[in-house]
Write an enzyme that holds these catalytic residues in place. Structure first.
Site, PDB file in Angstrom:
ATOM      1  N   LYS A 166      -1.743   4.787  -0.852  1.00  0.00           N
ATOM      2  CA  LYS A 166      -1.914   6.057  -0.594  1.00  0.00           C
ATOM      3  C   LYS A 166      -2.487   6.601   0.783  1.00  0.00           C
ATOM      4  O   LYS A 166      -2.560   7.696   1.118  1.00  0.00           O
ATOM      5  CB  LYS A 166      -2.336   6.960  -1.816  1.00  0.00           C
ATOM      6  CG  LYS A 166      -1.614   6.888  -2.752  1.00  0.00           C
ATOM      7  CD  LYS A 166       0.005   7.480  -2.927  1.00  0.00           C
ATOM      8  CE  LYS A 166       0.760   7.612  -4.082  1.00  0.00           C
ATOM      9  NZ  LYS A 166       2.047   8.085  -3.868  1.00  0.00           N
TER      10      LYS A 166
ATOM     11  N   SER B  84       0.112   0.294 -12.317  1.00  0.00           N
ATOM     12  CA  SER B  84       1.539   0.435 -11.562  1.00  0.00           C
ATOM     13  C   SER B  84       2.078  -0.724 -10.917  1.00  0.00           C
ATOM     14  O   SER B  84       3.271  -0.985 -10.969  1.00  0.00           O
ATOM     15  CB  SER B  84       1.619   1.557 -10.520  1.00  0.00           C
ATOM     16  OG  SER B  84       0.605   1.181  -9.463  1.00  0.00           O
TER      17      SER B  84
END
Length: 453
Positions: free
Chosen positions: A40, A271
């Site tokens: 991110k 994830s």
């Protein structure tokens, strides 16, 4: 001179060699190598610079975002270097490590409910928008609809993967939180490697895999994996790019992340476990060799208390069948080394430190493999208030309670209730062996597991 922002991107790519990948070769791009520890960082920089370029974000302004944590960390990294105030709205199911890291980087964290949907005032995106409206000079970054998010991956992540694979890749396995990675990488490959397919890895409970396979959006469930999966289709997620989708359960995701560390030495988050489990399933289904790429989205250091904590798995009901017996309520088990204990000769300060570190209010006192007492916070407080000198130098045996209420691990669950009504902690014995202790909260958690299965 190089700044920390110059370290975003150009992350390494490795090949897995210890997993059964069928006829395929499976590669992982280590996005955990970015400065804040996740993929991110890429869109965070692009979205902030886009807001600066179009005039929405001015010097001294405030950046507001709804985030599972990693986008917030990226915004704190980039925005903090640029002098902006960062306000992050985070659902309360997220790992404590990420929340602490956000705050350590200077961000203000607003925790909100994770059990409500869009339209509710405490839903994390709705709350972030409300905070933006009432904060002068604030910009809601909105990773879910911000075009700079997929642009970051189309400009950086996609080209890097293509170059590192020498222009030869068949499949890329990604997850969707905001949709930026899927859309950005997918758009780049559609232009430069039309043969490459995009595969979606989605947590069970999310609506996205079902939407890809059926075109319908079911009622969303819940999932423990963080950062991917949604209860709606984000505007940034171009699901038409997806060739096939896999729904991966939380236990399978967590197990895959642990296997990745054990077999390959790569510390990855929940994830990443979802992506790996889906990538392995895809690879093993193939009859012809393929070159497959997936991602380590973030570092597993952010999930040590969840993914790599066997007690967390036990409390989620993943590790063993339930039979309505008292043993089902014992989540930290002494024979397996999960129960925090203290010895009779240990000073009281040791008991205090262990209770504080484990965030518990009582400790079994064991001599070898036998339980001989129990010390709790009231015993400790009494010793401190009544003792002369340093009570923390006293041996635990001088403070502990030795009259113990034991119960058989094979007893029915209902037999715990009378003990708890007498304000007692249940000492659970498996035959002559100490199994662990059971508390009221453990019993409540047991019923939560039963009622959600």
């Amino acid at each position: 001179m190089v700044s920390v922002l110059d370290l975003i991107g150009e992350t390494p790519l490795i090949e897995l060699t210890k997993f059964d990948c069928g006829p395929c070769r499976l590669f992982l791009k280590l996005e955990s190598a970015n400065p804040s520890g996740s993929i991110k960082d890429r869109p965070a920089r692009f979205m902030i610079e886009a807001a600066e370029a179009d005039g929405r974000l001015k010097p001294g302004g405030t950046i507001v975002e709804a985030t599972a944590g990693n986008t917030g960390l990226g915004l704190a990294l980039v925005g903090g270097r640029k002098g902006y105030r960062i306000v992050l709205v985070v659902p309360d199911k997220m790992a404590r490590e990420k929340i602490l890291q956000c705050r350590a980087m200077g961000a203000e964290v607003v925790l909100t409910r994770s059990d409500v949907g869009r339209g509710h005032s405490e839903y994390y995106q709705d709350l972030a928008e409300a905070i933006t409206v009432r904060t002068p000079g604030a910009v809601y970054i909105n990773q879910f609809a911000n075009p700079a998010n997929p642009k970051a991956h189309e400009s950086t992540t996609g080209p890097e993967i293509f170059r590192q694979m020498q222009g030869n890749l068949d499949t890329v396995v990604v997850g969707v939180g905001s949709g930026g990675t899927l859309t950005g990488v997918g758009r780049f490959l559609a232009k430069h490697s039309p043969k490459s397919r995009m595969i979606l890895a989605d947590p069970v409970g999310s609506v996205l895999a079902s939407f890809v396979e059926s075109g319908r959006i079911p009622k969303a469930g819940s999932w423990a994996v963080e950062g991917i999966g949604e209860d709606f289709v984000p505007p940034n997620a171009d699901l038409k790019l997806v060739h096939k989708a896999y729904a991966i359960s939380d236990p399978d995701s967590f197990a895959a992340a642990r296997d990745l560390l054990r077999l390959e030495g790569v510390l990855a988050g929940s994830s990443s476990g979802t992506l790996l489990a889906a990538a392995l399933r895809y690879c093993r289904e193939q009859s012809e060799p393929q070159r497959v790429v997936s991602l380590v989205c973030d570092s597993g250091a952010k999930y040590l208390s969840k993914v790599f904590n066997p007690v967390y798995a036990a409390r989620e009901g993943w590790d063993h069948e339930r039979h309505g017996q008292v043993r089902d309520v014992v989540f930290s088990r002494f024979p397996e080394g999960d129960e925090v204990v203290v010895g009779p000769e240990d000073p009281l300060r040791v008991a205090f430190r262990r209770m504080r570190a484990a965030d518990i209010s009582q400790l079994p006192v064991v001599d070898g493999d036998r339980i001989i007492g129990l010390v709790d916070e009231s015993d400790m407080l009494g010793a401190v208030l009544e003792g002369s000198g340093s009570a923390f130098d006293l041996p635990v045996k001088d403070v502990m309670v030795t009259r113990l209420e034991t119960i058989s691990a094979d007893a029915p669950i209902r037999e715990l209730v009378p003990l708890f009504r007498r304000d007692l902690v249940a000492i659970v014995m498996d035959g002559n062996r100490f199994l662990g202790i059971a508390t009221r909260l453990d019993l409540v958690n047991y019923f939560r597991i039963v009622q959600t299965r």
